[in-house]
Write a protein that holds these residues in place. Structure first.
Motif, PDB file in Angstrom:
ATOM      1  N   GLN A  81       0.800  -1.219   0.000  1.00  0.00           N
ATOM      2  CA  GLN A  81       0.000   0.000   0.000  1.00  0.00           C
ATOM      3  C   GLN A  81       0.838   1.277   0.000  1.00  0.00           C
ATOM      4  O   GLN A  81       0.347   2.359  -0.316  1.00  0.00           O
ATOM      5  N   ASP A 114      -8.690  -6.429  13.158  1.00  0.00           N
ATOM      6  CA  ASP A 114      -8.433  -5.055  12.721  1.00  0.00           C
ATOM      7  C   ASP A 114      -8.538  -4.883  11.206  1.00  0.00           C
ATOM      8  O   ASP A 114      -8.495  -3.752  10.699  1.00  0.00           O
ATOM      9  N   ARG A 116      -6.469  -5.454   8.848  1.00  0.00           N
ATOM     10  CA  ARG A 116      -5.256  -5.122   8.112  1.00  0.00           C
ATOM     11  C   ARG A 116      -4.765  -6.288   7.238  1.00  0.00           C
ATOM     12  O   ARG A 116      -4.347  -6.078   6.094  1.00  0.00           O
ATOM     13  N   SER A 119      -6.952  -6.672   4.187  1.00  0.00           N
ATOM     14  CA  SER A 119      -6.655  -5.627   3.200  1.00  0.00           C
ATOM     15  C   SER A 119      -5.400  -5.966   2.412  1.00  0.00           C
ATOM     16  O   SER A 119      -5.329  -5.768   1.189  1.00  0.00           O
ATOM     17  N   ARG A 120      -4.393  -6.496   3.120  1.00  0.00           N
ATOM     18  CA  ARG A 120      -3.146  -6.857   2.450  1.00  0.00           C
ATOM     19  C   ARG A 120      -3.365  -8.001   1.465  1.00  0.00           C
ATOM     20  O   ARG A 120      -2.817  -8.000   0.354  1.00  0.00           O
TER      21      ARG A 120
END
Length: 228
Positions: A81, A114, A116, A119-120
């Motif tokens: 990102q 969370d 994260r 998303s990755r």
């Protein structure tokens, strides 16, 4: 992976299991993790780095639509990102019948709160060539519940038995089934308690099909597969 009712591992007195296809092995020293290896129905060693990975691997290894499982495959490079080069090693690369390939990343549910990691994985999946894999998926402990793990490990254990005349007796009984019966009925007709393990091998091979998703016990009802 396709499973035959015959115990092929007993074709010879002894043979070593096939080597792992992993790109890396777990470190030998660890103070706070669950590490080891297992040998699947295809006689191949697979390493795991957590109890959850072990369970997922066991469940995958007895699925008839799974052709190949590679744990810790070669790392995949992508742009993160922040626009920087990054790489990720998935826990499993799974190839199914029809050559569909998935990359699987195992994470306990508590580590996904969370968002994260998800998303990755979405970012990585968007950059992944379809010549490498068709899909990326996150798997958790919910994908290998206690019943699935119990049945998978029972199938693996029973497949390691030496050939027996009881297998032929059970095969004849199963061939004559016209409807669903309890596993105990087949065992009783065979006349020996060891027939239970033969029945488990028939289930593992897809010759017998449970009527409900439950633990394989004498009380389980099964019927003969129409395709076998």
């Amino acid at each position: 992976m396709a499973i035959e009712p015959v115990n092929r591992i007993w074709e010879h007195v002894f043979r070593y299991p096939l080597p792992s296809l992993a790109s890396r092995k777990p470190p030998l020293k660890s103070t706070a993790s669950f590490r080891g290896h297992t040998v699947g129905l295809d006689d191949r060693i697979r390493y795991f780095e957590s109890e959850g990975e072990s369970k997922i691997c066991d469940v995958l290894s007895v699925r008839q639509d799974v052709v190949e499982i590679v744990e810790q495959p070669s790392a995949i490079r992508y742009i993160d990102q922040d626009g920087k080069d990054a790489k990720h090693t998935f826990d499993f690369r799974v190839r199914y019948v029809g050559d569909h390939v998935d990359f699987l990343a195992y994470r306990p549910t508590e580590k996904l709160t969370d968002g994260r990691f998800e998303s990755r994985m979405r970012l990585l999946a968007a950059q992944l060539s379809r010549s490498v894999a068709d899909e990326v998926a996150i798997v958790t402990e919910a994908d290998a519940d206690n019943t699935d793990v119990f049945n998978a490990r029972l199938k693996q254990a029973c497949r390691r038995d030496p050939p027996s005349d009881v297998d032929g007796i059970v095969a004849e009984i199963v061939d004559g089934l016209l409807g669903a019966v309890h596993v105990a009925w087949i065992v009783d007709r065979a006349g020996t308690g060891s027939a239970f393990r033969s029945v488990v091998r028939c289930i593992a091979a897809g010759i017998l099909v449970p009527t409900t998703p439950a633990r394989i016990t004498p009380a389980l009802k099964v019927h003969r597969s129409s395709g076998k």
